[in-house]
Design an enzyme around this catalytic site. Sequence first.
Site, PDB file in Angstrom:
ATOM      1  N   ALA A  71       0.835  -1.206   0.000  1.00 30.12           N
ATOM      2  CA  ALA A  71       0.000   0.000   0.000  1.00 30.12           C
ATOM      3  C   ALA A  71       0.867   1.252   0.000  1.00 30.12           C
ATOM      4  CB  ALA A  71      -0.927  -0.012   1.211  1.00 30.12           C
ATOM      5  N   CYS A  72       0.516   2.191  -0.867  1.00 28.81           N
ATOM      6  CA  CYS A  72       1.314   3.414  -0.981  1.00 28.81           C
ATOM      7  C   CYS A  72       0.661   4.601  -0.275  1.00 28.81           C
ATOM      8  CB  CYS A  72       1.536   3.765  -2.456  1.00 28.81           C
ATOM      9  SG  CYS A  72       0.023   4.234  -3.332  1.00 28.81           S
ATOM     10  N   GLN A  73      -0.570   4.444   0.234  1.00 28.95           N
ATOM     11  CA  GLN A  73      -1.309   5.589   0.761  1.00 28.95           C
ATOM     12  C   GLN A  73      -0.598   6.281   1.913  1.00 28.95           C
ATOM     13  OE1 GLN A  73      -2.537   2.631   0.076  1.00 28.95           O
ATOM     14  NE2 GLN A  73      -4.532   2.758  -0.932  1.00 28.95           N
ATOM     15  N   HIS A  75       2.566   6.739   2.090  1.00 27.28           N
ATOM     16  CA  HIS A  75       3.806   7.341   1.605  1.00 27.28           C
ATOM     17  C   HIS A  75       3.578   8.495   0.640  1.00 27.28           C
ATOM     18  CE1 HIS A  75       6.010   3.968   3.336  1.00 27.28           C
ATOM     19  NE2 HIS A  75       5.207   3.129   2.686  1.00 27.28           N
ATOM     20  N   THR A  76       2.589   8.355  -0.246  1.00 29.16           N
ATOM     21  CA  THR A  76       2.418   9.316  -1.325  1.00 29.16           C
ATOM     22  C   THR A  76       2.007  10.695  -0.814  1.00 29.16           C
ATOM     23  OG1 THR A  76       1.168   9.826  -3.329  1.00 29.16           O
ATOM     24  CG2 THR A  76       0.049   8.487  -1.672  1.00 29.16           C
TER      25      THR A  76
END
Length: 304
Positions: A71-73, A75-76
């Site tokens: 999951a990138c949420q 980090h982005t």
Amino acid sequence: MKAIDLFAGLGGNSEGARQAGVSVVWAANHWQPAVDVHAANHPGTSHICQDLHQADWTQVPMHDLLMASPACQGHTPARGKERPHHDATRSTAWAVVDAAEFHRPTFVMIENVPEFAKWQLYQPWCAAMSALGYALAPMILDAADFGVPQHRRRIFIIGTRTKHPVELRLPQLEHLPASSFINFDEGAWTPVEQSKRSPKTLARIAAGRKRYGTRFLAPYYGSGSGKTGRCLSRPIGAITTRDRWSVIDGDRMRMLTRNECRAAMAFPDTYQIPDNHRLAVHMLGNAVPPPMTKGVIEALLKAA
């Protein structure tokens, strides 16, 4: 070669691997709608819907390549301000360590937003992978260089059970313009001039007309193109999980269709996506463009 796909989502990694001649034998995701779409496109793959922190790795087939897009949420920068659930999303990367520890595949490929490398626990995560015998080669790649009509920068981390990190010779293909996938005969068009249209949107469109003429793109938020519009002769900016890009054609405008978003992500036209527009855009915005995975795998196999 056999591969597994963790946090498989819509299946960009799986599709790219398939195009590279790799058999994806197992795929997992925590969200059933994504699992269903992945299974429809990859019927020969075994699927599981599960929180991978609770996975029983003894039930996962042997494989040569572990692919994962945690999951990138968390980090982005697109996430906005820090929220309580972001620690949980960032922790999904540790499931990769668990899987690699049990199976010790020859290759590991991790994809995420570039900010993943700024995570407070990135160095401990790398140390854990190193302790398992993996030499890591992180690379920031742009989808446009792989023939995707979209600028989309992502980090790919290649792990190999070698003394030194692998060096890949990756393609640098000609950039494709956004005009390559936009169909002006489709979509739900509305007049640009409407009383409900926000002043910022109208100002953005006016700036785009001044720079690019009657046909161009206008993102609904963001800096850069978000203030000036964007010409159709260059790749589009990143496709996100919600409608962002509007198409301007003279005095009418509309958002990208789900099929255009699929093409902007370079999935085949035959690749099944949800009929529901909002759900399709959400899955596509979270996906990996298949040509990126294909190009990385092909380069890895040549270097191995």
